[in-house]
Design a protein around this motif. Structure first.
Motif, PDB file in Angstrom:
ATOM      1  N   THR A 281       0.715  -1.001   0.037  1.00  0.00           N
ATOM      2  CA  THR A 281      -0.076  -0.080  -0.070  1.00  0.00           C
ATOM      3  C   THR A 281       0.851   1.278   0.094  1.00  0.00           C
ATOM      4  N   PHE A 282       0.073   2.261  -0.132  1.00  0.00           N
ATOM      5  CA  PHE A 282       0.933   3.696  -0.173  1.00  0.00           C
ATOM      6  C   PHE A 282       1.515   3.746   1.418  1.00  0.00           C
ATOM      7  N   GLY A 283       0.544   3.566   2.258  1.00  0.00           N
ATOM      8  CA  GLY A 283       1.297   3.573   3.730  1.00  0.00           C
ATOM      9  C   GLY A 283       2.288   2.760   3.965  1.00  0.00           C
ATOM     10  N   ILE A 284       2.539   1.658   3.364  1.00  0.00           N
ATOM     11  CA  ILE A 284       3.631   0.741   3.739  1.00  0.00           C
ATOM     12  C   ILE A 284       4.777   1.450   3.038  1.00  0.00           C
ATOM     13  N   VAL A 285       4.726   1.785   1.732  1.00  0.00           N
ATOM     14  CA  VAL A 285       6.083   2.310   1.295  1.00  0.00           C
ATOM     15  C   VAL A 285       6.309   3.776   1.578  1.00  0.00           C
ATOM     16  N   ALA A 286       5.314   4.448   1.928  1.00  0.00           N
ATOM     17  CA  ALA A 286       5.545   5.766   2.582  1.00  0.00           C
ATOM     18  C   ALA A 286       6.483   5.530   4.315  1.00  0.00           C
ATOM     19  N   MET A 287       5.893   4.722   4.722  1.00  0.00           N
ATOM     20  CA  MET A 287       6.459   4.364   6.274  1.00  0.00           C
ATOM     21  C   MET A 287       7.941   3.653   6.059  1.00  0.00           C
ATOM     22  N   LEU A 288       7.993   2.893   5.218  1.00  0.00           N
ATOM     23  CA  LEU A 288       9.419   2.386   4.911  1.00  0.00           C
ATOM     24  C   LEU A 288      10.465   3.401   4.349  1.00  0.00           C
ATOM     25  N   GLY A 289       9.772   4.436   3.737  1.00  0.00           N
ATOM     26  CA  GLY A 289      10.515   5.341   3.282  1.00  0.00           C
ATOM     27  C   GLY A 289      11.017   6.383   4.289  1.00  0.00           C
ATOM     28  N   VAL A 290      10.253   6.676   5.371  1.00  0.00           N
ATOM     29  CA  VAL A 290      10.400   7.293   6.373  1.00  0.00           C
ATOM     30  C   VAL A 290      11.821   6.652   7.397  1.00  0.00           C
ATOM     31  N   ILE A 291      11.942   5.318   7.512  1.00  0.00           N
ATOM     32  CA  ILE A 291      12.804   4.761   7.859  1.00  0.00           C
ATOM     33  C   ILE A 291      14.107   4.934   7.109  1.00  0.00           C
ATOM     34  N   VAL A 292      14.009   4.692   5.880  1.00  0.00           N
ATOM     35  CA  VAL A 292      15.172   4.928   5.151  1.00  0.00           C
ATOM     36  C   VAL A 292      15.540   6.162   5.038  1.00  0.00           C
ATOM     37  N   GLY A 293      14.818   7.265   4.961  1.00  0.00           N
ATOM     38  CA  GLY A 293      15.459   8.643   4.861  1.00  0.00           C
ATOM     39  C   GLY A 293      15.977   8.962   6.129  1.00  0.00           C
ATOM     40  N   ALA A 294      15.681   8.505   7.437  1.00  0.00           N
ATOM     41  CA  ALA A 294      16.066   8.669   8.320  1.00  0.00           C
ATOM     42  C   ALA A 294      17.536   7.960   8.717  1.00  0.00           C
ATOM     43  N   GLY A 295      17.430   6.940   7.901  1.00  0.00           N
ATOM     44  CA  GLY A 295      18.699   6.022   8.213  1.00  0.00           C
ATOM     45  C   GLY A 295      19.854   6.651   7.182  1.00  0.00           C
ATOM     46  N   MET A 296      19.322   7.103   6.077  1.00  0.00           N
ATOM     47  CA  MET A 296      20.473   7.824   5.234  1.00  0.00           C
ATOM     48  C   MET A 296      21.015   8.993   5.853  1.00  0.00           C
ATOM     49  N   TRP A 297      20.106   9.906   6.631  1.00  0.00           N
ATOM     50  CA  TRP A 297      20.675  11.041   7.338  1.00  0.00           C
ATOM     51  C   TRP A 297      21.669  10.770   8.397  1.00  0.00           C
TER      52      TRP A 297
END
Length: 416
Positions: A281-297
């Protein structure tokens, strides 16, 4: 499913990933956290992150109003129907209170939990797993779903009974005020709310300038929430969803939406049980994106650290916090992001009540923890009086801890 039918949905999911990446990176870089906003305000008197939260709401409210007035999208029918005419007010309040208590016990709201996961915090990973299991039970177990949707829906009120089709502030005023279109009322109310929020956050620190990180965080998060509505509700997003719906096995979770982080935790478990592109779902991908974005930072800044529980008591506290966040998020139909940002941006009355419940639950929990730490021998009556005084429900002179008495006792208690 054939790749031909996957393409529209994959395009939507790619946008969700970018939105999530932006949210995670901004939240990590600016320490944006809804629970942290309440915690700083209650424990240290620092309004910085609270100002960031208010700014993000103001930006999202204004962005949604301008785009909706311009006909770019219509938020009267969204996946989570924030503006539904049915108004189960107790459900919003109860769910918000439970979520507010839970996010304090779990060491952060869903935003901070996902950011912490990206930065290597296994405590937050466990708390979010508990959120997912709890939410999945309430969403997919028929008896639990019936209890939430039927029993907790009482008492409720239907605005349709008084010929008002939606519960947002603009629709309510348009329904009781002769003259003026719904579109214009919504824009007017959004402008008033935006100006009011900006004035409030300015006065919170006696007119001092916001810290740059708080200003960037509030502005950035507000724009990301607006981008979620724009991506899924614009004509292009609606066309992509319509194409995806024609697939032999159409994907789940379609509909105009922005970010929310409790239901996606449950959807991940459903996906893990039966992997299929249609369950992404949109929510799953957005949620995983948050984790990856924070991890990259975190990696770029050298902040990535694996962390675990230090004691069984901490494990228990995080578990209870995750349980309450999952329960509260489903009951309130959203978390501190789902209702506190996405829902609030629509100015739905239920979202505003849920937001108030979240802040109140966190406030009371933080105060109880603070007073128990400072005055371990104080009696329950003194603690109750202190909370009532803090909430301005009784005179401030009744506060039992105002004289720094280590026992927290005052001879006349709350009777003075």
């Amino acid at each position: 499913m054939p790749l031909l039918f996957d393409t529209p949905w994959l395009t939507l999911l790619a946008g969700a990933a970018l939105i999530g990446l932006a949210f995670g990176a901004i939240a990590a870089a600016t320490r944006y956290c809804n629970m942290g906003a309440v915690s700083d305000w209650v424990l240290t008197g620092d309004p910085g992150r609270m100002r960031a939260w208010l700014l993000s709401i103001a930006v999202a409210v204004l962005g949604v109003a301008l785009l909706e007035t311009g006909g770019v999208f219509d938020l009267d029918q969204t996946r989570v129907n924030y503006r539904a005419a049915d108004f189960p007010w107790l459900r919003y309040l109860l769910g918000g209170l439970l979520f507010g208590v839970g996010m304090v016990l779990a060491g952060g709201c869903t935003t901070k939990t996902l950011v912490n996961i990206g930065q290597g915090d296994m405590k937050s990973l466990w708390a979010y797993a508990v959120v997912g299991v709890t939410a999945a039970g309430l969403l997919y177990w028929p008896e639990a779903r019936w209890f939430v949707d039927q029993t907790l829906a009482w008492p409720h009120f239907s605005f349709e009974a008084i010929s008002i089709g939606h519960q947002d502030l603009g629709a309510l005023l348009a329904g009781i005020t002769p003259g003026g279109s719904l579109k214009h009322w919504r824009l007017a109310i959004a402008l008033v709310v935006t100006v009011g929020l900006l004035a409030w956050l300015w006065r919170m620190d006696h007119g001092q300038r916001m810290r740059r990180a708080d200003a960037i965080g509030g502005l950035g998060i507000g724009l990301v929430i607006t981008a979620g509505w724009l991506w899924t509700g614009s004509p292009m997003g609606q066309a992509l969803m319509s194409e995806a719906a024609l697939a032999f096995d159409p994907p789940k979770g379609t509909g105009t939406q922005s970010l929310s982080f409790v239901a996606p935790a449950a959807e991940v478990l459903r996906l893990a049980e039966a992997p299929a592109l249609g369950l992404v779902t949109f929510g799953i991908v957005a949620m995983l994106g948050v984790i990856v974005g924070a991890g990259m930072w975190a990696v770029v800044r050298g902040h990535f650290r694996l962390q675990g529980f230090r004691a069984w008591s901490q494990f228990g506290t995080y578990s209870i916090g995750g349980l309450l966040m999952g329960t509260g998020g489903i009951i309130a139909m959203g978390c501190s992001v789902g209702q506190g940002l996405s829902g609030a941006s629509t100015l739905a009355l239920g979202s505003l009540i849920a937001l108030g419940g979240i802040v109140l639950g966190a406030f009371v929990t933080l105060k109880i923890m603070l007073y128990r730490a400072l005055y371990p021998e104080s009696r329950r009556r003194s603690l109750t009086c202190a909370l009532l005084a803090d909430l301005r429900l009784i005179p401030r002179r009744c506060h039992p801890f105002r004289d720094e008495d280590p026992t927290g006792e005052r001879p006349s208690g709350c009777s003075r």
